[in-house]
Motif scaffolding. Structure first.
Motif, short mmCIF file in Angstrom:
data_model
loop_
_atom_site.label_atom_id
_atom_site.label_comp_id
_atom_site.label_asym_id
_atom_site.label_seq_id
_atom_site.Cartn_x
_atom_site.Cartn_y
_atom_site.Cartn_z
N GLN A 247 -11.35 -5.33 -2.86
CA GLN A 247 -10.43 -5.30 -3.31
C GLN A 247 -10.03 -6.49 -4.86
O GLN A 247 -9.61 -7.55 -3.86
CB GLN A 247 -9.55 -4.20 -3.33
N LYS B 117 -8.62 -8.80 -1.16
CA LYS B 117 -8.24 -7.81 -0.81
C LYS B 117 -9.11 -7.41 0.26
O LYS B 117 -9.76 -6.39 -0.15
CB LYS B 117 -7.03 -7.98 -1.40
N GLU B 118 -8.57 -7.48 1.47
CA GLU B 118 -9.44 -6.76 2.26
C GLU B 118 -9.06 -5.21 1.58
O GLU B 118 -7.81 -3.96 0.91
CB GLU B 118 -9.50 -6.89 3.40
N ALA B 119 -9.81 -3.77 2.60
CA ALA B 119 -9.19 -2.41 2.20
C ALA B 119 -7.58 -2.17 2.24
O ALA B 119 -7.36 -1.01 1.96
CB ALA B 119 -10.27 -1.11 2.72
N SER B 120 -7.07 -2.70 3.56
CA SER B 120 -5.85 -2.38 3.63
C SER B 120 -4.42 -3.02 2.78
O SER B 120 -3.69 -2.70 2.55
CB SER B 120 -5.80 -2.65 5.09
N GLY B 121 -5.53 -3.72 1.88
CA GLY B 121 -4.41 -5.17 1.14
C GLY B 121 -4.32 -5.80 1.45
O GLY B 121 -3.41 -6.32 0.22
N GLN B 122 -4.38 -6.03 2.78
CA GLN B 122 -4.38 -7.87 3.08
C GLN B 122 -4.56 -8.93 2.25
O GLN B 122 -6.10 -8.67 2.03
CB GLN B 122 -4.64 -7.65 4.52
#
Length: 140
Positions: free
Chosen positions: A138, A104-109
């Motif tokens: 992440q 995941k990216e920092a945004s949660g995507q």
């Protein structure tokens, strides 16, 4: 945006470094993009011929179901007929066994998944998480 080749290579390098540091058996690590396509793969010297396929199946299950394979392992115990049907319809590519996590990216995507095979499920999962975090992403 899906996981990049650079990110995938960094994940694999860090995962294999963590495995070597811990003294685990030879591993295979596979990174898939958010559509389940192979982005990068490495198989250490001495890893058996099935390791890449197993690591891919774990990561494919994670990205396909949107959950870490540890979660899928438990769900499969609770719903064996459903998970057997998924495995059959996926022509053997779906392995709900501990050893893969979402990326995941920092945004949660969710941008991909990484799976490993060669050690215990816990060892496989641990190196996947280490690889994702080392790449500044992440694990989920």
């Amino acid at each position: 945006m899906p996981v990049t080749l650079d990110q995938a290579n960094r994940i694999i390098a860090a995962a294999l470094a963590r495995s070597a540091e811990a003294g685990y058996k030879p591993m295979a690590v596979v990174v898939l993009d958010d559509a389940g396509h192979v982005k990068a793969v490495q198989r250490q010297d001495g890893a058996s011929m099935l390791r890449v396929d197993i690591a891919t199946g774990k990561a494919w299950a994670a990205i396909g179901m949107g959950a870490a394979s540890r979660v899928l392992t438990q769900r499969a115990k609770d719903l064996p007929a459903f998970f057997n049907a998924i495995a059959a319809s996926a022509q053997g590519k779906f392995i709900p066994q501990t050893g893969a996590v979402l990326i995941k990216e920092a945004s949660g995507q969710v941008i991909g998944a990484v799976g490993a095979s060669g050690g215990s499920g816990d060892e496989d999962e641990l190196i996947c998480v280490a690889g994702v975090e080392a790449a500044g992403l992440q694990a989920g």
